[in-house]
Scaffold this motif. Sequence first.
Motif, mmCIF file in Angstrom:
data_model
loop_
_atom_site.group_PDB
_atom_site.id
_atom_site.type_symbol
_atom_site.label_atom_id
_atom_site.label_comp_id
_atom_site.label_asym_id
_atom_site.label_seq_id
_atom_site.Cartn_x
_atom_site.Cartn_y
_atom_site.Cartn_z
ATOM 1 N N CYS A 1 49.456 36.385 38.971
ATOM 2 C CA CYS A 1 48.245 35.540 38.989
ATOM 3 C C CYS A 1 48.085 34.786 40.298
ATOM 4 C CB CYS A 1 48.237 34.586 37.796
ATOM 5 S SG CYS A 1 47.476 35.313 36.320
ATOM 6 N N ILE B 1 41.298 37.215 33.904
ATOM 7 C CA ILE B 1 40.776 36.650 35.142
ATOM 8 C C ILE B 1 39.267 36.533 34.992
ATOM 9 C CG2 ILE B 1 40.479 37.023 37.620
ATOM 10 C CD1 ILE B 1 43.192 38.407 37.614
ATOM 11 N N MET C 1 44.902 35.295 42.701
ATOM 12 C CA MET C 1 44.024 34.161 42.994
ATOM 13 C C MET C 1 43.881 33.964 44.505
ATOM 14 S SD MET C 1 42.866 33.054 40.144
ATOM 15 C CE MET C 1 42.899 34.811 39.756
ATOM 16 N N CYS D 1 42.717 32.143 36.172
ATOM 17 C CA CYS D 1 43.561 33.088 35.456
ATOM 18 C C CYS D 1 44.224 32.412 34.263
ATOM 19 C CB CYS D 1 44.631 33.650 36.397
ATOM 20 S SG CYS D 1 45.752 34.865 35.640
ATOM 21 N N ILE E 1 47.165 33.449 31.581
ATOM 22 C CA ILE E 1 48.174 34.479 31.386
ATOM 23 C C ILE E 1 49.107 34.100 30.241
ATOM 24 C CG2 ILE E 1 49.767 33.505 33.120
ATOM 25 C CD1 ILE E 1 50.364 36.493 33.910
ATOM 26 N N ALA F 1 46.779 39.080 30.863
ATOM 27 C CA ALA F 1 46.129 38.075 31.713
ATOM 28 C C ALA F 1 44.618 38.266 31.677
ATOM 29 C CB ALA F 1 46.628 38.165 33.146
ATOM 30 N N TYR G 1 37.674 32.195 41.098
ATOM 31 C CA TYR G 1 38.261 32.818 39.919
ATOM 32 C C TYR G 1 39.383 31.951 39.375
ATOM 33 C CZ TYR G 1 35.933 37.109 41.510
ATOM 34 O OH TYR G 1 34.998 38.035 41.899
#
Length: 303
Positions: free
Chosen positions: A67, A103, A71, A85, A87, A101, A83
């Motif tokens: 992640c 996103i 990112m 995330c 997870i 995950a 964005y």
Amino acid sequence: MSQPLAALLLLLAVNGALALRICSFNIRSFGETKRENQKVMDVIVKVIKRCDIILLMEIKDNANQICPSLMERLNGNSRATTYNCEISSRLGRKTYKEQYAFIYKEKLVTVKQNYHYHDVQDGDTDVFSREPFVVWFQSPQTAVKDFVIVPLHTTPEASVKEIDELVDVYEYLKEHWKAKNFIFMGDFNAGCSYVPKKAWSSIRLRTDSKFVWLIGDQEDTTVRTSTNCAYDRIVLTGQEIVNSVVPKSSSIFDFQKAYGLTEEEALEVSDHFPVEFKLQSAKVSTNRKRSSSSKKRTRARRT
């Protein structure tokens, strides 16, 4: 071209531009080796950027860097689109573990809640190899304002039972959260020898008509030319979300063809293609209702 037809074509074009694209992608063995492969990561980032929400599966990263790495690549110095995330923890039996995950683009959706489903029903314990990491999204810009996404990556040999068990997940979450709109998606291994035709009658997610399947049995979600299986699926329930799907928007994204890759190069990314669909924007949905009301009034005046 008549005015009504022109208006309809314009409405469809606007709908496609404003709709929320939701995707699911099993990135095979997504760990440190793949994370350090710049060419592979470039393709993965391109795929993610196409989507407003994307579920990633088969993350195998003991260092928990997937992640953060994504990112960094996705956000960079951009202020226009950022964005985030969500997870899961590392899930699986014994030593083999994976993560789910999500996103998503922050300006379009927010996370209302998340929940790691606990597979502890009496007489039916530990059906899932990787229990769903469920996320409830709020989406003010779409016709449906909130929806729950339930991800699943099955163990191939247990696919029939795991897919069937998603109905129990639905019943629990519907009561637990009082939610109405649900998306089930992921690598269900729902095809070929793992779910033969005779097995479908024992899967409640298929036999109950309130669950709507967007990816058909005849589709091929695999990269290899030697296979033709509809492993990856999207299933909806809830009248509001079903009615909000952009017509003909559910599809498989062939990144090999889109990005001019050889089969070997595509397989370095994954042996699965992403699957996706779109939800109508709130603006387009409102315009359609106004257009429908206007037509009804016009017909009434003529009569």
